[in-house]
Design an enzyme around this catalytic site. Structure first.
Site, short mmCIF file in Angstrom:
data_model
loop_
_atom_site.label_atom_id
_atom_site.label_comp_id
_atom_site.label_asym_id
_atom_site.label_seq_id
_atom_site.Cartn_x
_atom_site.Cartn_y
_atom_site.Cartn_z
N ASN A 91 38.92 31.00 35.57
CA ASN A 91 39.68 30.87 36.81
C ASN A 91 39.91 29.39 37.10
OD1 ASN A 91 40.57 31.86 39.66
ND2 ASN A 91 39.02 30.30 40.11
N GLU A 92 41.17 28.98 37.18
CA GLU A 92 41.59 27.64 37.56
C GLU A 92 40.82 26.54 36.82
OE1 GLU A 92 41.70 27.39 41.84
OE2 GLU A 92 43.43 28.74 41.96
N PRO A 93 40.88 26.54 35.49
CA PRO A 93 40.16 25.50 34.73
C PRO A 93 40.76 24.11 34.89
CG PRO A 93 41.55 26.78 33.26
CD PRO A 93 41.60 27.47 34.59
N ALA A 118 45.23 31.03 33.88
CA ALA A 118 44.77 31.21 35.27
C ALA A 118 44.72 29.90 36.03
CB ALA A 118 43.39 31.88 35.29
N HIS A 147 48.38 30.87 39.56
CA HIS A 147 48.24 31.10 40.99
C HIS A 147 49.32 30.36 41.76
CE1 HIS A 147 43.64 31.67 40.09
NE2 HIS A 147 44.39 32.65 39.61
#
EC number: 3.2.1.37
Length: 509
Positions: free
Chosen positions: A159-161, A199, A228
């Site tokens: 998630n959001e790396p 992501a 996102h």
């Protein structure tokens, strides 16, 4: 006011990208009664297809259990909690959109964490052990739910790396290695399982080309893309809350469209694309989430987003959610469509309105969507267009006139449901009660009652197969109109003028 003439023949089909997925808090929270009751309500009135949340592999779900006791050393995988979560979701007709994260402490290479509940965001100290964990999760799911079922579950890597909060140093190199190892582990279990990423959060478009180059050069599997989208600016903190500037809702649709433009001509062109988080604010304590503005701003996104992506997942379906610590009041600006105790917010009603529409699209405009179902029922979703922080204040009223093709002849019933400030607006009702942190039973009853849309039922004459619908919307209003044919069964002897018992003078007397 000009009249919009809605055609009689469909111009398209209303897909389900808008409700294909929805977000939730970390998966451990799904063990709570409020979460389960909220999801049951959401499924009964909206019917999402998938649900995505953080923390599948975090310690509080307890899957990864290394041990070194009395000469016995190894790793055990425990699915006690995970099974309860997934069983409950599937029983409610919603599938998991599996996000693989965060790092179990027994496998982590460092101690950096995120959120109040301390999700570890460091790479694995042993990528082979990480691959074994991923395969254990996938194989257990297949054993329990069947291969055909699990093939329908998208598996998202992290998630959001791109953010240092969610991935140590926001290292592309480290994430790409994690993605490669994870994708190989998943495909080694079954080649038809779906795996994807990256992501990334808004503002990370510079990750797309390196990601495309990496998976192309190394022939790494990618079955879908995920990212996102939010419309708010930097946080303006107050105690237990946040205010933020807002961009125009169109910016969400622009964000939806961006990856396809950037990846045109690459190996990733044309892959299914999923917005696995979207909303106005990315903060779990911004009161905009609780207001009618939230619904009005997202209406054009729900209507138009499916033209651009395969799914876009509202973040989140309920306020059973903990990132910045435990919420301090019943309504606190949480992400959810529902507040605690299933308090319906205006955005919930927007989704519920969409769920009641037909699949045949007759017309779309900047402030409305008109559909028809197979039974001939015509539905109109209308909203006042809104802007962002830099736009002028919206006027107190917004008018719309539609000429609609309708079923039958004679008359049609017109059922209208309205949500606007002070109408179906739980935030205003909560404010009038003095913003109680822990509402009493009496106050909860009042809030539930006030959160219901304002409804009316009237009728209109049909002229040449059409009716003219005049709508006046209040500021930030979202409204649903449902139009059905009327089959009049009034007996000839009934006379409503005599309900009070008075005789009507004979004609000509």
């Amino acid at each position: 006011m000009s009249t919009i003439v809605v055609p009689s023949s469909p111009t398209g089909v209303l897909g389900d990208a808008w409700r294909r997925c929805v977000g939730t808090g970390r998966l451990n929270l799904a063990l709570r009664a409020d979460h389960q009751e909220s999801l049951a309500l959401v499924q009964s009135e909206i019917g999402f297809r998938y649900v995505r949340g953080h923390g599948l592999l975090s310690d509080d779900l307890g899957i990864h259990r290394p041990y070194d006791v009395a000469g016995h050393r190894g790793t055990r995988y425990s699915f006690t909690y995970a099974d309860q979560v997934l069983d409950a979701w599937l029983d409610l007709g919603i599938r998991p959109f599996l996000e693989l994260g965060f790092m179990p402490s027994g496998l982590a290479s460092g101690d950096q964490t995120v959120f109040w509940w301390r999700g570890n965001v460091t790479p694995p100290r042993d990528h082979g052990e990480w691959a074994a964990l991923v395969q254990a999760v996938v194989r257990h799911a297949i054993d329990r739910y069947g291969l055909d079922e699990v093939r329908r579950w998208p598996i998202e890597v992290w998630n959001e790396p791109n953010l240092v909060n969610f991935w140590q140093d926001a290292s592309q190199e480290a994430y790409f290695r994690l993605y490669e190892v994870t994708a190989a582990a998943v495909k080694d279990v079954d080649a038809e399982l779906q795996v994807g990423g990256p992501a990334i959060s808004p503002g990370a478009d510079d990750w797309w080309q390196p990601f495309a180059d990496f998976v192309t050069d190394r022939d790494v599997p990618v079955d879908f893309l995920s990212f996102h989208a939010y419309t708010t600016g930097p946080a303006q903190h107050v105690p237990f809350g946040t205010y933020q500037t807002l961009r125009d809702p169109q910016s969400l649709l622009d964000q939806f469209a961006t990856p396809a433009k950037l990846l045109a001509g690459s190996r990733l062109e044309g892959l299914p694309t999923h917005v696995t988080e979207f909303s106005t604010s990315y903060r779990p304590d911004n009161p905009v989430h609780d207001t009618p503005y939230q619904a009005a701003s997202l209406a054009p996104v729900l209507v138009g987003g499916g033209d651009l992506v395969d799914s876009f997942s509202y973040w989140t379906f309920c306020d059973v959610f903990e990132e910045e610590n435990v919420p301090t009041s019943a309504l606190h600006g949480g992400f959810g469509l529902l507040g605690h105790r299933q308090l319906r917010k205006p955005a919930f009603h927007l989704y519920a309105f969409m769920a009641r529409m037909g699949t045949q699209v007759l017309h779309r405009g900047a402030d409305h969507l008109v559909t028809r179902d197979d039974a001939g029922r015509v539905t109109v979703l209308a909203w006042q267009p809104v802007g962002g922080t830099d736009a002028p204040d919206e006027p107190a009223r917004h008018e719309l006139r539609l000429s609609l093709p309708v079923p039958g002849a004679g008359r049609v019933s017109v059922h209208r449901s309205r949500v606007a400030p002070e109408q179906g607006d739980v935030h205003s009702a909560w404010r009038h009660l003095g913003r109680p942190g822990s509402p009493t039973s009496r106050q909860l009853d009042l809030l539930h009652e006030a959160s219901e849309p304002v409804r009316s039922l009237t009728s209109l004459d049909v002229v040449d197969g059409r009716v003219t619908l005049d709508l006046t919307l209040d500021r930030h209003e979202v409204t649903l109109v449902e139009i059905d044919a009327v089959h009049d069964e009034t007996p000839a002897w009934l006379d409503d003028a005599r309900i009070l018992g008075r005789q009507v003078a004979a004609q000509g007397a």
